[in-house]
Design a protein around this motif. Structure first.
Motif, PDB file in Angstrom:
ATOM      1  N   CYS A  14       0.847  -1.191   0.000  1.00 46.05           N
ATOM      2  CA  CYS A  14       0.000   0.000   0.000  1.00 46.05           C
ATOM      3  C   CYS A  14       0.885   1.244   0.000  1.00 46.05           C
ATOM      4  N   VAL A  15       0.651   2.131  -0.968  1.00 49.02           N
ATOM      5  CA  VAL A  15       1.323   3.432  -0.991  1.00 49.02           C
ATOM      6  C   VAL A  15       0.534   4.365  -0.079  1.00 49.02           C
ATOM      7  N   MET A  16       1.195   4.931   0.923  1.00 44.94           N
ATOM      8  CA  MET A  16       0.535   5.817   1.862  1.00 44.94           C
ATOM      9  C   MET A  16       0.535   7.259   1.345  1.00 44.94           C
ATOM     10  N   PRO A  17      -0.310   8.130   1.886  1.00 47.46           N
ATOM     11  CA  PRO A  17      -0.360   9.527   1.422  1.00 47.46           C
ATOM     12  C   PRO A  17       0.969  10.253   1.506  1.00 47.46           C
ATOM     13  N   SER A  18       1.842   9.827   2.395  1.00 45.87           N
ATOM     14  CA  SER A  18       3.164  10.459   2.553  1.00 45.87           C
ATOM     15  C   SER A  18       4.161  10.031   1.493  1.00 45.87           C
ATOM     16  N   GLY A  19       3.877   8.918   0.793  1.00 51.40           N
ATOM     17  CA  GLY A  19       4.838   8.324  -0.123  1.00 51.40           C
ATOM     18  C   GLY A  19       5.552   7.123   0.461  1.00 51.40           C
ATOM     19  N   ALA A  20       5.281   6.797   1.732  1.00 43.60           N
ATOM     20  CA  ALA A  20       5.831   5.581   2.329  1.00 43.60           C
ATOM     21  C   ALA A  20       5.113   4.361   1.753  1.00 43.60           C
ATOM     22  N   LEU A  21       5.776   3.214   1.844  1.00 40.34           N
ATOM     23  CA  LEU A  21       5.215   1.956   1.360  1.00 40.34           C
ATOM     24  C   LEU A  21       4.971   1.045   2.553  1.00 40.34           C
ATOM     25  N   TRP A  22       3.758   0.521   2.669  1.00 44.02           N
ATOM     26  CA  TRP A  22       3.369  -0.312   3.805  1.00 44.02           C
ATOM     27  C   TRP A  22       3.088  -1.723   3.332  1.00 44.02           C
ATOM     28  N   TRP A  23       3.774  -2.688   3.936  1.00 39.61           N
ATOM     29  CA  TRP A  23       3.575  -4.117   3.667  1.00 39.61           C
ATOM     30  C   TRP A  23       2.933  -4.692   4.918  1.00 39.61           C
ATOM     31  N   ALA A  24       1.618  -4.736   4.928  1.00 39.59           N
ATOM     32  CA  ALA A  24       0.895  -5.011   6.164  1.00 39.59           C
ATOM     33  C   ALA A  24       1.148  -6.409   6.699  1.00 39.59           C
ATOM     34  N   THR A  25       1.184  -7.424   5.831  1.00 44.82           N
ATOM     35  CA  THR A  25       1.322  -8.792   6.328  1.00 44.82           C
ATOM     36  C   THR A  25       2.657  -9.002   7.029  1.00 44.82           C
ATOM     37  N   GLU A  26       3.684  -8.256   6.639  1.00 42.91           N
ATOM     38  CA  GLU A  26       4.997  -8.367   7.272  1.00 42.91           C
ATOM     39  C   GLU A  26       5.266  -7.228   8.254  1.00 42.91           C
ATOM     40  N   ARG A  27       4.337  -6.279   8.336  1.00 39.82           N
ATOM     41  CA  ARG A  27       4.478  -5.093   9.201  1.00 39.82           C
ATOM     42  C   ARG A  27       5.794  -4.353   8.917  1.00 39.82           C
ATOM     43  N   ILE A  28       6.044  -4.130   7.624  1.00 41.11           N
ATOM     44  CA  ILE A  28       7.254  -3.422   7.199  1.00 41.11           C
ATOM     45  C   ILE A  28       6.856  -2.089   6.573  1.00 41.11           C
ATOM     46  N   LEU A  29       7.440  -1.016   7.085  1.00 41.59           N
ATOM     47  CA  LEU A  29       7.261   0.319   6.533  1.00 41.59           C
ATOM     48  C   LEU A  29       8.551   0.705   5.816  1.00 41.59           C
ATOM     49  N   THR A  30       8.433   1.144   4.562  1.00 42.92           N
ATOM     50  CA  THR A  30       9.607   1.506   3.775  1.00 42.92           C
ATOM     51  C   THR A  30       9.495   2.958   3.334  1.00 42.92           C
ATOM     52  N   VAL A  31      10.573   3.703   3.518  1.00 38.71           N
ATOM     53  CA  VAL A  31      10.643   5.095   3.068  1.00 38.71           C
ATOM     54  C   VAL A  31      11.957   5.270   2.322  1.00 38.71           C
ATOM     55  N   SER A  32      11.992   6.267   1.463  1.00 37.68           N
ATOM     56  CA  SER A  32      13.198   6.473   0.673  1.00 37.68           C
ATOM     57  C   SER A  32      13.603   7.942   0.662  1.00 37.68           C
ATOM     58  N   ASP A  33      14.905   8.165   0.610  1.00 31.28           N
ATOM     59  CA  ASP A  33      15.446   9.501   0.369  1.00 31.28           C
ATOM     60  C   ASP A  33      14.910  10.536   1.362  1.00 31.28           C
ATOM     61  N   LEU A  34      15.185  10.304   2.639  1.00 30.03           N
ATOM     62  CA  LEU A  34      14.807  11.283   3.664  1.00 30.03           C
ATOM     63  C   LEU A  34      15.630  12.566   3.539  1.00 30.03           C
ATOM     64  N   HIS A  35      16.879  12.444   3.156  1.00 27.51           N
ATOM     65  CA  HIS A  35      17.793  13.585   3.001  1.00 27.51           C
ATOM     66  C   HIS A  35      17.784  14.478   4.245  1.00 27.51           C
ATOM     67  N   LEU A  36      17.861  13.841   5.420  1.00 25.48           N
ATOM     68  CA  LEU A  36      17.927  14.616   6.662  1.00 25.48           C
ATOM     69  C   LEU A  36      19.177  15.494   6.650  1.00 25.48           C
ATOM     70  N   GLY A  37      19.019  16.728   7.097  1.00 30.29           N
ATOM     71  CA  GLY A  37      20.141  17.655   7.153  1.00 30.29           C
ATOM     72  C   GLY A  37      20.439  18.373   5.854  1.00 30.29           C
ATOM     73  N   LYS A  38      19.491  18.377   4.924  1.00 31.93           N
ATOM     74  CA  LYS A  38      19.783  18.990   3.626  1.00 31.93           C
ATOM     75  C   LYS A  38      20.054  20.485   3.740  1.00 31.93           C
ATOM     76  N   SER A  39      19.237  21.217   4.481  1.00 29.93           N
ATOM     77  CA  SER A  39      19.439  22.668   4.553  1.00 29.93           C
ATOM     78  C   SER A  39      20.803  22.989   5.167  1.00 29.93           C
ATOM     79  N   GLU A  40      21.212  22.211   6.168  1.00 31.39           N
ATOM     80  CA  GLU A  40      22.527  22.428   6.788  1.00 31.39           C
ATOM     81  C   GLU A  40      23.650  22.133   5.796  1.00 31.39           C
ATOM     82  N   ARG A  41      23.521  21.055   5.045  1.00 27.62           N
ATOM     83  CA  ARG A  41      24.563  20.679   4.088  1.00 27.62           C
ATOM     84  C   ARG A  41      24.689  21.704   2.979  1.00 27.62           C
TER      85      ARG A  41
END
Length: 232
Positions: A14-41
């Motif tokens: 399931c594609v969530m409204p945020s763009g995360a991917l949810w695999w319910a049967t395995e209870r796995i949440l997947t996200v990509s390219d957070l790029h934390l710290g971009k403004s600082e970099r």
């Protein structure tokens, strides 16, 4: 939960409204390219100053999705930090928020081109990982087996709806692979019909537009053939 459900290599996702991917049967949440710290970099390297709120906004999105799904495992598909120094110098408050999210669940950091080195946080840091029928990596491989889940390209759709031109982040899928949108704030993107993406996606590929109600549209306009790269 609002989202768009689809099947990849037999896995119900399931594609969530945020763009995360949810695999319910395995209870796995997947996200990509957070790029934390971009403004600082960007500031550190002499680029234009950006409002310094990207890390807080991205973590808030992640907190909301984890609260909604309570995953057993979270997979971050690379470029979680905008560079290795951004990972090592993450502000104390942001680090505490992230460690709180990680507590009590499995966490996988897939290495990306922005953050190939150790990030100094808990969890497993891997080049890729395979779980059931799915393989999770940062950059899609043209010769991958069915069931590949990747990120890297930050796909975006540019469409005209009701006379208005809109740009939306999107997830691409063709039954063989899925390419996730960037989850982080302040991330640019590659047009979904760019040659790099066109070459990866099989006929019939769809782009799932990210928003309050994720919705699929054809990746390629009607009548347009996939570019195979071969001459006539």
């Amino acid at each position: 939960m609002n989202g768009h459900r689809f099947t990849l290599a037999g896995a119900e996702l399931c594609v969530m409204p945020s763009g995360a991917l949810w695999w319910a049967t395995e209870r796995i949440l997947t996200v990509s390219d957070l790029h934390l710290g971009k403004s600082e970099r960007v500031a550190r390297r002499g680029g234009p100053l950006l409002p310094p709120y990207d890390t807080d906004e991205t973590l808030a999105r992640l907190e909301n999705d984890i609260a909604a799904t309570d995953p057993a495992r979270v997979i971050c598909l690379g470029d979680s930090f905008d560079d290795d120094l951004a990972a090592r110098t993450l502000p104390d408050m942001a680090r505490a928020r992230l460690l709180s999210l990680m507590a009590g669940r499995g966490w996988v950091w897939i290495t990306g081109n922005h953050d190939p080195g150790p990030n100094g946080l808990n969890g497993a840091q891997l080049a890729q990982t395979a779980l059931g029928p799915l393989t999770f990596r940062h950059v899609a491989r043209p010769d991958s087996a069915p069931g590949e889940v990747s990120g890297h390209y930050h796909p975006k759709a540019r469409l005209t709806l009701a006379g208005r031109r809109i740009t939306r982040r999107c997830l691409l899928t063709d039954g063989h692979r899925a390419i996730l949108p960037a989850f982080g704030a302040y991330t640019g993107g590659l047009a979904m019909d760019a040659p790099e993406l066109d070459a990866l996606m099989q006929p019939g590929a769809v782009a799932v537009l990210i928003g309050p109600r994720p919705s699929p549209v054809p990746m390629r306009p009607a009548g347009r053939l996939r570019n195979t790269g071969r001459g006539s």
